[in-house]
Design a protein around this motif. Structure first.
Motif, PDB file in Angstrom:
ATOM      1  N   ARG A 148      39.212  12.320  43.990  1.00  0.00           N
ATOM      2  CA  ARG A 148      40.271  13.029  43.263  1.00  0.00           C
ATOM      3  C   ARG A 148      41.566  12.278  43.524  1.00  0.00           C
ATOM      4  N   VAL A 149      42.241  11.911  42.464  1.00  0.00           N
ATOM      5  CA  VAL A 149      43.358  10.976  42.564  1.00  0.00           C
ATOM      6  C   VAL A 149      44.533  11.504  41.753  1.00  0.00           C
ATOM      7  N   GLU A 150      45.711  11.523  42.352  1.00  0.00           N
ATOM      8  CA  GLU A 150      46.915  11.921  41.626  1.00  0.00           C
ATOM      9  C   GLU A 150      47.456  10.746  40.818  1.00  0.00           C
ATOM     10  N   PRO A 151      48.327  11.012  39.832  1.00  0.00           N
ATOM     11  CA  PRO A 151      48.672   9.983  38.842  1.00  0.00           C
ATOM     12  C   PRO A 151      49.630   8.899  39.314  1.00  0.00           C
ATOM     13  N   GLY A 152      50.215   9.045  40.515  1.00  0.00           N
ATOM     14  CA  GLY A 152      51.077   7.987  41.020  1.00  0.00           C
ATOM     15  C   GLY A 152      50.366   6.951  41.865  1.00  0.00           C
ATOM     16  N   VAL A 153      49.051   7.085  42.008  1.00  0.00           N
ATOM     17  CA  VAL A 153      48.271   6.212  42.894  1.00  0.00           C
ATOM     18  C   VAL A 153      48.117   4.816  42.297  1.00  0.00           C
ATOM     19  N   LEU A 154      48.286   3.801  43.138  1.00  0.00           N
ATOM     20  CA  LEU A 154      48.013   2.413  42.760  1.00  0.00           C
ATOM     21  C   LEU A 154      46.584   2.051  43.155  1.00  0.00           C
ATOM     22  N   LEU A 155      46.043   1.047  42.488  1.00  0.00           N
ATOM     23  CA  LEU A 155      44.648   0.670  42.723  1.00  0.00           C
ATOM     24  C   LEU A 155      44.394   0.314  44.176  1.00  0.00           C
ATOM     25  N   MET A 156      45.347  -0.394  44.805  1.00  0.00           N
ATOM     26  CA  MET A 156      45.121  -0.837  46.184  1.00  0.00           C
ATOM     27  C   MET A 156      44.887   0.353  47.109  1.00  0.00           C
ATOM     28  N   ALA A 157      45.582   1.456  46.884  1.00  0.00           N
ATOM     29  CA  ALA A 157      45.426   2.625  47.739  1.00  0.00           C
ATOM     30  C   ALA A 157      44.061   3.274  47.544  1.00  0.00           C
ATOM     31  N   LEU A 158      43.644   3.418  46.296  1.00  0.00           N
ATOM     32  CA  LEU A 158      42.328   4.009  46.030  1.00  0.00           C
ATOM     33  C   LEU A 158      41.212   3.108  46.543  1.00  0.00           C
ATOM     34  N   ASP A 159      41.342   1.798  46.343  1.00  0.00           N
ATOM     35  CA  ASP A 159      40.330   0.868  46.851  1.00  0.00           C
ATOM     36  C   ASP A 159      40.164   1.002  48.358  1.00  0.00           C
ATOM     37  N   ARG A 160      41.266   1.045  49.072  1.00  0.00           N
ATOM     38  CA  ARG A 160      41.190   1.097  50.542  1.00  0.00           C
ATOM     39  C   ARG A 160      40.610   2.423  51.034  1.00  0.00           C
ATOM     40  N   GLU A 161      41.004   3.513  50.412  1.00  0.00           N
ATOM     41  CA  GLU A 161      40.463   4.808  50.824  1.00  0.00           C
ATOM     42  C   GLU A 161      38.961   4.879  50.562  1.00  0.00           C
ATOM     43  N   ALA A 162      38.547   4.452  49.362  1.00  0.00           N
ATOM     44  CA  ALA A 162      37.124   4.530  49.011  1.00  0.00           C
ATOM     45  C   ALA A 162      36.284   3.561  49.839  1.00  0.00           C
ATOM     46  N   GLN A 163      36.835   2.371  50.124  1.00  0.00           N
ATOM     47  CA  GLN A 163      36.080   1.386  50.877  1.00  0.00           C
ATOM     48  C   GLN A 163      35.846   1.799  52.325  1.00  0.00           C
ATOM     49  N   ALA A 164      36.628   2.724  52.823  1.00  0.00           N
ATOM     50  CA  ALA A 164      36.370   3.243  54.170  1.00  0.00           C
ATOM     51  C   ALA A 164      35.005   3.902  54.249  1.00  0.00           C
ATOM     52  N   PHE A 165      34.465   4.298  53.079  1.00  0.00           N
ATOM     53  CA  PHE A 165      33.142   4.911  53.005  1.00  0.00           C
ATOM     54  C   PHE A 165      32.145   4.017  52.266  1.00  0.00           C
ATOM     55  N   GLY A 166      32.482   2.742  52.070  1.00  0.00           N
ATOM     56  CA  GLY A 166      31.605   1.827  51.365  1.00  0.00           C
ATOM     57  C   GLY A 166      31.476   2.139  49.885  1.00  0.00           C
ATOM     58  N   LEU A 167      32.534   2.713  49.293  1.00  0.00           N
ATOM     59  CA  LEU A 167      32.504   3.128  47.899  1.00  0.00           C
ATOM     60  C   LEU A 167      33.665   2.495  47.134  1.00  0.00           C
ATOM     61  N   ALA A 168      33.563   2.510  45.810  1.00  0.00           N
ATOM     62  CA  ALA A 168      34.642   2.011  44.960  1.00  0.00           C
ATOM     63  C   ALA A 168      34.510   2.609  43.572  1.00  0.00           C
ATOM     64  N   ALA A 169      35.645   2.729  42.903  1.00  0.00           N
ATOM     65  CA  ALA A 169      35.681   3.088  41.485  1.00  0.00           C
ATOM     66  C   ALA A 169      35.939   1.819  40.690  1.00  0.00           C
ATOM     67  N   PRO A 170      35.307   1.649  39.532  1.00  0.00           N
ATOM     68  CA  PRO A 170      35.613   0.488  38.699  1.00  0.00           C
ATOM     69  C   PRO A 170      37.049   0.585  38.198  1.00  0.00           C
ATOM     70  N   LEU A 171      37.899  -0.301  38.679  1.00  0.00           N
ATOM     71  CA  LEU A 171      39.313  -0.256  38.332  1.00  0.00           C
ATOM     72  C   LEU A 171      39.743  -1.607  37.777  1.00  0.00           C
ATOM     73  N   GLY A 172      40.987  -2.017  38.004  1.00  0.00           N
ATOM     74  CA  GLY A 172      41.525  -3.210  37.354  1.00  0.00           C
ATOM     75  C   GLY A 172      41.398  -4.463  38.182  1.00  0.00           C
ATOM     76  N   THR A 173      42.225  -5.459  37.831  1.00  0.00           N
ATOM     77  CA  THR A 173      42.143  -6.774  38.463  1.00  0.00           C
ATOM     78  C   THR A 173      43.379  -7.125  39.285  1.00  0.00           C
ATOM     79  N   VAL A 174      44.435  -6.301  39.207  1.00  0.00           N
ATOM     80  CA  VAL A 174      45.658  -6.509  39.991  1.00  0.00           C
ATOM     81  C   VAL A 174      45.912  -5.221  40.757  1.00  0.00           C
ATOM     82  N   SER A 175      46.011  -5.307  42.076  1.00  0.00           N
ATOM     83  CA  SER A 175      45.880  -4.101  42.888  1.00  0.00           C
ATOM     84  C   SER A 175      47.117  -3.223  42.907  1.00  0.00           C
ATOM     85  N   ASP A 176      48.278  -3.690  42.394  1.00  0.00           N
ATOM     86  CA  ASP A 176      49.430  -2.789  42.333  1.00  0.00           C
ATOM     87  C   ASP A 176      49.586  -2.143  40.958  1.00  0.00           C
TER      88      ASP A 176
END
Length: 491
Positions: A148-176
């Motif tokens: 669950r993600v709020e609308p101000g989140v950047l990709l880098m933040a979601l990637d790091r949170e999800a990767q703590a559990f070995g997971l990821a959402a298909p997102l973009g190519t530039v992390s900010d």
């Protein structure tokens, strides 16, 4: 001119000189000048402005107040716009209040998520900006594989949170990049050929509609809105929460960059075309024709294999044999590092971009690109060719608002400049490059438009889904309050 390896109005009639004094005027009991949806100048009553301020948990900023200039600044500095009001929302209640104020006052309204905004439409001159950048909450459910993600989140933040559990959402190519705008326009990235676009992995959302209603959106609640949010842009309301499906990824995979001299461009691009035509879904390659420090160009292939490292090294090996590389950076790497590999070439700055989808990379297209670059050298321009296909193409075009499922690639022309003097020449270069590319193109990407789009091109963004989208627009936003986007007119 600063060198980079790769990135990334008409309503100024409101007298700029009056804006620095807006807050002072409001405090003194004077009306606050603003711009309406129809482009006419409005005068907002100071009592109404102060009522809005008191209704918000986050700050309401007017010109001249502390934080106003930083809040109106977006990643694409080509747009230096001065809104009358910026509502920095702290939650869904603030969004509801801001939308209600905009509707009641008939205000020109922009919605800002992460603030990347290539098109500049997340800020406006003289209107209201509903700024969601303070809403940065992320909640990962590792058991259900959901985020669950709020609308101000950047990709880098979601990637790091999800990767703590070995997971990821298909997102973009530039992390900010902001997750919100990326998802609403489609959203392609390193995992999209295996798991689909960002919008394909959006399974639920919370939305504030133009009439101020807070609605839940999912396959069982308002499913028509879920369909529209999957690629229909910001036309239907303000999303205050996104729910994504997550996938087991990394934390280490195989990828990196292989670089060839521009003298080998035709050979390398044709070999690349042959390679990706038979590549498995785990492969994503972003081809880049970029400036180099010696005033030449390079041909770079940013690659990622989202499977076992050993398999990735074997499958991506042909990228090392497209000519004589000057750099081979393919190696095992953490997923979050690969996601940030293009960040250095995408700093905040002034950008202009045009692009289109192509059904395949042909020798004729390769020649058109290289010919233009040879005859129009420029140290501040890039041609990028991200890869599509795979899982993206196996979704029916009518299953989501995102229409262009058949494309194998997008071809992007992008320019950047350091000061106002470079704007015209860079813009003309990009338009010339796109003129060479456009005969091969079939459709356009919503997230790479918005500068000077005709209604014809906007309709082409959505293909045969446009009539259904226009009908939904009439139902949920008949007054077209949310118009600063790849805009769908109410039917």
């Amino acid at each position: 001119m600063k060198r980079r390896t790769f990135c990334g109005s008409g309503l100024a009639a409101l007298a700029a000189a009056s804006l620095p004094y807006t807050r002072l005027l409001a405090a003194a009991g004077s009306d606050v000048p603003a711009i309406g949806l129809d482009g006419r100048q409005l005068l907002l009553k100071p009592t109404a402005v102060e009522d809005l301020r008191r209704s918000l948990r986050g700050p309401l900023l007017l010109a001249g107040e502390q934080g106003y200039d930083s809040a109106r600044t977006i990643w694409n500095r080509a747009f230096d716009r001065k809104p009358s009001l910026i509502a920095r929302c702290a939650g869904a209640a603030d969004v509801t209040a801001a939308v209600g104020f905009a509707r009641a006052q008939g205000l020109l309204t922009a919605v800002r998520g992460g603030g990347h905004s290539l098109s500049g439409q997340s800020v406006c001159d003289g209107g209201l900006v509903i700024d969601l950048s303070l809403m940065g909450g992320i909640r990962i459910d590792p058991l259900a594989k959901r985020a669950r993600v709020e609308p101000g989140v950047l990709l880098m933040a979601l990637d790091r949170e999800a990767q703590a559990f070995g997971l990821a959402a298909p997102l973009g190519t530039v992390s900010d990049t902001g997750a919100a705008g990326l998802t609403l326009g489609g959203g392609f990235g390193r995992l999209c050929r295996k798991y689909g676009l960002a919008c394909d992995n959006l399974i639920a959302a919370d939305l504030v509609t133009a009439d101020g209603r807070f609605v839940k959106v999912s396959a069982t609640e308002n499913p028509d809105l879920l369909w529209a949010l999957r690629g229909g842009g910001g036309n239907f309301g303000v999303v205050t929460s996104f729910e994504y499906r997550l996938h087991a990824i990394g934390p280490v995979m195989f990828g990196g960059r292989v670089v060839y001299p521009f003298t080998q461009a035709r050979e390398a691009l044709r070999g690349f075309s042959d390679f990706i035509a038979a590549a498995p879904d785990e492969v994503f390659v972003f081809a880049l024709l970029v400036p180099a420090p010696d005033h030449q160009r390079m041909v770079a292939f940013e690659a990622c294999y989202c499977g076992p490292v050993e398999a990735g090294e074997r499958v991506l090996a042909p990228l090392r044999k497209l000519g004589k590389p000057v750099k081979d950076g393919l190696a095992a790497a953490r997923y979050v590092e690969l996601q940030g590999s293009l960040d250095a070439g995408n700093p905040p700055g002034r950008y202009y971009i045009k692009g289109g989808y192509v059904p395949r990379i042909t020798p004729e297209l390769c020649n058109a690109i290289v010919d233009y670059l040879e005859h129009s050298p420029a140290d501040n321009t890039v041609v990028g060719i991200p890869q599509f296909g795979g899982a993206i193409s196996r979704v029916k075009p009518t299953a989501t608002a995102y229409w262009h499922r058949e494309a194998s690639h997008e071809v992007i022309a992008l320019g950047f400049w350091d000061d106002a003097a470079g704007a015209e020449s860079t813009t003309q270069w990009v338009r010339g490059a796109f003129k060479a590319i456009e005969p091969f193109a079939d459709g356009y990407y919503v997230n790479h438009g918005g500068y000077d789009e005709s209604e014809r091109r906007v309709r082409a963004n959505y293909g045969d889904n446009y009539p259904r989208l226009a009908a939904l627009k009439k139902r949920y936003d008949p007054g077209n309050l949310f118009r600063l986007n790849a805009n769908i007119k109410p039917a």
